[in-house]
Design a protein around this motif. Sequence first.
Motif, PDB file in Angstrom:
ATOM      1  N   GLN A 195      -0.678  -6.278   7.444  1.00 23.29           N
ATOM      2  CA  GLN A 195      -1.577  -7.339   6.976  1.00 23.29           C
ATOM      3  C   GLN A 195      -1.247  -8.700   7.577  1.00 23.29           C
ATOM      4  O   GLN A 195      -1.709  -9.712   7.059  1.00 23.29           O
ATOM      5  CB  GLN A 195      -1.457  -7.475   5.451  1.00 23.29           C
ATOM      6  CG  GLN A 195      -1.888  -6.273   4.665  1.00 23.29           C
ATOM      7  CD  GLN A 195      -2.081  -6.600   3.195  1.00 23.29           C
ATOM      8  OE1 GLN A 195      -1.828  -7.715   2.740  1.00 23.29           O
ATOM      9  NE2 GLN A 195      -2.536  -5.629   2.432  1.00 23.29           N
ATOM     10  N   ASP A 224     -10.468   3.118  12.595  1.00 10.12           N
ATOM     11  CA  ASP A 224      -9.031   2.962  12.384  1.00 10.12           C
ATOM     12  C   ASP A 224      -8.345   2.535  13.670  1.00 10.12           C
ATOM     13  O   ASP A 224      -8.763   2.922  14.772  1.00 10.12           O
ATOM     14  CB  ASP A 224      -8.435   4.294  11.910  1.00 10.12           C
ATOM     15  CG  ASP A 224      -8.615   4.502  10.411  1.00 10.12           C
ATOM     16  OD1 ASP A 224      -8.304   3.556   9.652  1.00 10.12           O
ATOM     17  OD2 ASP A 224      -9.066   5.584  10.005  1.00 10.12           O
ATOM     18  N   LYS A 256      -9.213  -6.047   8.331  1.00 10.80           N
ATOM     19  CA  LYS A 256      -8.063  -6.873   8.689  1.00 10.80           C
ATOM     20  C   LYS A 256      -8.527  -8.117   9.468  1.00 10.80           C
ATOM     21  O   LYS A 256      -9.640  -8.155  10.007  1.00 10.80           O
ATOM     22  CB  LYS A 256      -7.090  -6.060   9.554  1.00 10.80           C
ATOM     23  CG  LYS A 256      -6.446  -4.901   8.780  1.00 10.80           C
ATOM     24  CD  LYS A 256      -5.524  -5.414   7.694  1.00 10.80           C
ATOM     25  CE  LYS A 256      -4.726  -4.326   7.017  1.00 10.80           C
ATOM     26  NZ  LYS A 256      -5.325  -3.820   5.780  1.00 10.80           N
ATOM     27  N   MET A 280       0.843  -1.184   0.000  1.00 11.79           N
ATOM     28  CA  MET A 280       0.000   0.000   0.000  1.00 11.79           C
ATOM     29  C   MET A 280       0.888   1.248   0.000  1.00 11.79           C
ATOM     30  O   MET A 280       1.988   1.222   0.558  1.00 11.79           O
ATOM     31  CB  MET A 280      -0.892   0.001   1.242  1.00 11.79           C
ATOM     32  CG  MET A 280      -1.995   1.002   1.135  1.00 11.79           C
ATOM     33  SD  MET A 280      -2.898   1.127   2.670  1.00 11.79           S
ATOM     34  CE  MET A 280      -4.170   2.278   2.165  1.00 11.79           C
TER      35      MET A 280
HETATM   36  C1  LIG Z   1       0.496  -3.271   3.622  1.00 11.25           C
HETATM   37  C2  LIG Z   1      -0.206  -2.152   4.318  1.00 11.25           C
HETATM   38  N1  LIG Z   1       0.531  -1.187   4.898  1.00 11.25           N
HETATM   39  C3  LIG Z   1      -0.059  -0.164   5.561  1.00 11.25           C
HETATM   40  C4  LIG Z   1      -1.425  -0.078   5.659  1.00 11.25           C
HETATM   41  C5  LIG Z   1      -2.030   1.085   6.365  1.00 11.25           C
HETATM   42  O1  LIG Z   1      -2.833   0.679   7.429  1.00 11.25           O
HETATM   43  P1  LIG Z   1      -3.849   1.697   8.110  1.00 11.25           P
HETATM   44  O2  LIG Z   1      -5.030   1.811   7.216  1.00 11.25           O
HETATM   45  O3  LIG Z   1      -4.180   1.055   9.425  1.00 11.25           O
HETATM   46  O4  LIG Z   1      -3.132   2.985   8.274  1.00 11.25           O
HETATM   47  C6  LIG Z   1      -2.224  -1.059   5.090  1.00 11.25           C
HETATM   48  C7  LIG Z   1      -3.684  -0.987   5.200  1.00 11.25           C
HETATM   49  O5  LIG Z   1      -4.468  -1.631   4.609  1.00 11.25           O
HETATM   50  C8  LIG Z   1      -1.604  -2.122   4.396  1.00 11.25           C
HETATM   51  O6  LIG Z   1      -2.329  -3.086   3.814  1.00 11.25           O
END
Ligand SMILES: Cc1ncc(COP(=O)(O)O)c(C=O)c1O
Length: 375
Positions: free
Chosen positions: A166, A199, A192, A93
């Motif tokens: 993840q 959040d 998740k 992401m």
């Molecule tokens: C691989 C990865 N990194 C970071 C994040 C960011 O997480 P958050 O939405 O809790 O900030 C996600 C969220 O889906 C993710 O899949």
Amino acid sequence: MNSDHKLRSVPFFNYPHVFTSQEETFISIIRGVGQRGAFIMQKDLKDFGQNLAVYVGAKYAVGVGNATDALQIGLIAGGINPGDEVIFCSHTMVATAAAIHFAGGIPVPIDAGSDHLMDPKKIEAAITSRTRAIMPTQLNGRTCKMDAIAEVAEKHGLDVYEDAAQALGSKYRQKCAGTFGKAAGISFYPAKVLGCFGDGGAVLTDDDKIYQRILALRDHGRDESGEIVMWGMNSRLDNIQAALLDYQLKDYGNVVERRRNIARQYRKRLGHLDQIVLPPGPDDDPDHFDVYQNYEIQAEARDALQSNLRDKGIGTLVQWGGKPVHQFNKLGFTKSLPYTDKLFERMLMIPMNMALSDDDVDYVCDCIIEFYRKH
Ligand SMILES: Cc1ncc(COP(=O)(O)O)c(C=O)c1O
């Protein structure tokens, strides 16, 4: 297709189910926190941090606002300085790169390997005199081959951080994601495997000094006595969310086992198809224990398959809107990563969640088999 399989609705993710599956219990937890007026930095948050740390085998787990903050806080607490380059895998992401950027570092993307995770063999080519750290993403609920990554890091004197957003509970060689480096971030976004109702995230670390900095960074730079000791953020996991997560953590092992059984069912039904590549099965490799946050396949005629499944009532998803991070030119990325580009033309996530019945999974399999029979 089996004639008794009528058209049915199998959403990619069933958000209401997350709440309604245990509505009475969740309401009573929320009521309990509300009646105590225990909203910010209370016992539930502390308890959850301790229980989470025990679960993953880390010394400390600190609840924060989300995983993006968790990653940024972990990097700052671990000592990333302005201009330090941090190598990450482009199949992640944008949050991974954003956390590096906002921690003052420069995100350097590299190619994924055939398992969709960071390819340890491609790290060295990206190392420069400014490289300070490697931050693999433990993607789709699977932990990277951390021995190989640690070997490169050690050889070049680099730190390791993990994007374990993840991957809560996934393991490589019996060790949980999030416990291999200086610090790691976990996400409790509602979709998740362990999700809250909004959040949420956590930073993991084994290091006492990093832990103290994490505590201060998430709470306006205050230490435990209330004195301001550094620049900080406001990124505290809400106490209500912590209480809900702490309750769900107790049953997490069963949740993971259900997902692993769904993965077994997919493998049994779809393993023979030449047109798709499935993720590794739960019983394929004793080095890996996967929690199947997602079930990401590679598929021939991916877009046609996706639209055919949509017509059959089945939700699917192409991760990250179909673009790896190095393709976000507006963020300044200019690299070409051909293997990852190719993967992104073929990847598709099919339903993997706790609302699925065995019949739902069979229906998804029947529809995929039927599609390739005709295609
Ligand atoms: C691989 C990865 N990194 C970071 C994040 C960011 O997480 P958050 O939405 O809790 O900030 C996600 C969220 O889906 C993710 O899949």
